[in-house]
Design an enzyme around this catalytic site. Structure first.
Site, PDB file in Angstrom:
ATOM      1  N   LYS A  96       0.813  -1.216  -0.040  1.00 24.18           N
ATOM      2  CA  LYS A  96      -0.025  -0.093  -0.090  1.00 24.18           C
ATOM      3  C   LYS A  96       1.158   1.113  -0.108  1.00 24.18           C
ATOM      4  CE  LYS A  96      -3.401   2.585   2.403  1.00 24.18           C
ATOM      5  NZ  LYS A  96      -3.890   2.989   3.788  1.00 24.18           N
ATOM      6  N   GLY A 157      -8.354   8.846   9.586  1.00 27.43           N
ATOM      7  CA  GLY A 157      -8.711   8.807  10.951  1.00 27.43           C
ATOM      8  C   GLY A 157      -9.746  10.147  11.550  1.00 27.43           C
ATOM      9  N   ALA A 183      -9.730   5.573   3.874  1.00 32.91           N
ATOM     10  CA  ALA A 183      -9.640   6.451   4.856  1.00 32.91           C
ATOM     11  C   ALA A 183     -10.673   7.319   5.194  1.00 32.91           C
ATOM     12  CB  ALA A 183      -8.455   7.581   4.302  1.00 32.91           C
ATOM     13  N   GLY A 184     -11.022   7.875   6.476  1.00 33.93           N
ATOM     14  CA  GLY A 184     -12.133   8.760   6.721  1.00 33.93           C
ATOM     15  C   GLY A 184     -13.532   7.768   7.136  1.00 33.93           C
ATOM     16  N   ASN A 205      -9.320   1.307   9.458  1.00 34.40           N
ATOM     17  CA  ASN A 205      -8.483   0.991  10.617  1.00 34.40           C
ATOM     18  C   ASN A 205      -9.072   1.820  11.819  1.00 34.40           C
ATOM     19  OD1 ASN A 205      -5.094   1.145  10.995  1.00 34.40           O
ATOM     20  ND2 ASN A 205      -6.489   0.563  12.241  1.00 34.40           N
ATOM     21  N   THR A 206      -8.956   3.093  11.779  1.00 35.67           N
ATOM     22  CA  THR A 206      -8.993   3.806  13.038  1.00 35.67           C
ATOM     23  C   THR A 206     -10.647   3.387  13.499  1.00 35.67           C
ATOM     24  OG1 THR A 206      -7.675   5.489  12.494  1.00 35.67           O
ATOM     25  CG2 THR A 206      -9.205   6.042  14.045  1.00 35.67           C
TER      26      THR A 206
END
Length: 254
Positions: A96, A157, A183-184, A205-206
């Site tokens: 990635k 995040g 992301a986001g 992830n987050t």
């Protein structure tokens, strides 16, 4: 829906999961397991130079496709160097690609990302670039040989959900390689929205790792992605401007 295939590898799950920020190796292992994911990303700093991060012990390398990322790279040169070092030590070939010189919003550098992608593809890496939701850049990365493109929904995040919908629609329409929204994404509904837009997969992830109960949140994301897939396969009704009665208004009093 068609099977998800990236670089000739087929995936049953359209939920990819990052491995940072978990409270413990145990919560990471449980979250990955219940998510049903088949692809996980790890920061390169965990797999190269100074030895593995303890959380890597929670990842079953036989069960998951482990994809290192170049998180922290400020330019193409640094990203390429990190990628080569990691492959030499770990043998991991998927990557990635992240080039984020901006320390505040962690926004990807389009020029340096494309520059690095061209080099890494020639070096034999399976490159998945993290980028702005930029349709022109996505086509250039596709032409450079990237195996997929990973446009952001909103800053990393931020949990703000999809703020780039119009551009994602164009990217999805034009792309000849899989589109992974990255992301986001903060809630399972955001993941479902991305799949409903036509994205091939999502990376989270987050939203999972930082939840009070990461295992429960991982399950929620799994169910959301599966629900969106099922809905698309069911043949959903098209949007309309005018109302359409769900019960007949004529004939039943005759």
């Amino acid at each position: 829906m068609k099977p998800l295939v990236i670089a000739k590898r087929e995936f049953k799950s359209r939920l990819f999961v990052g491995t940072g920020k978990y409270s413990s190796p145990e919560s990471l292992a449980e979250s990955l397991d219940i998510s049903g994911t088949e692809l996980v990303t790890v920061a390169l700093r965990r797999v190269d130079l100074e030895g593995p991060d303890p959380t890597l012990n929670a990842i079953d390398f036989d069960k998951y496709l482990v994809v290192p990322n170049t998180s922290g790279a400020k330019d193409a040169e640094e990203a390429v160097r990190l990628a080569k070092l990691a492959r030499a030590v770990s043998g991991l070939n998927w990557l990635k690609l992240e080039v984020t010189p901006d320390p505040v919003y962690l926004l990807p550098d389009p020029y340096e990302t494309l520059k690095a992608a061209k080099i890494l593809v020639k070096e034999g890496f399976v490159v998945l670039p993290y980028i702005h939701a930029d349709p022109v850049l996505c086509k250039r990365l596709e032409d450079a040989g990237c195996a997929a493109v990973m446009p952001l929904a909103s800053p990393i995040g931020s949990a703000r959900g999809i703020r780039t919908e119009e551009f994602l629609n164009i990217i999805i329409e034009q792309s000849n390689v899989p589109v992974v929204v990255d992301a986001g994404l903060g809630m399972p509904s955001h993941a479902a929205q991305a799949i409903e837009l036509g994205a091939d997969a999502i990376l989270v992830n987050t939203a999972i790792a930082a939840a009070q109960d990461s295992v429960m949140m991982a399950k929620a994301f799994k169910l959301a992605v599966e629900a969106a897939e099922t809905a698309l396969m069911s043949g959903p009704v098209e949007e309309k401007i005018k109302a359409s009665a769900s019960s007949p208004l004529t004939g039943f009093l005759d």
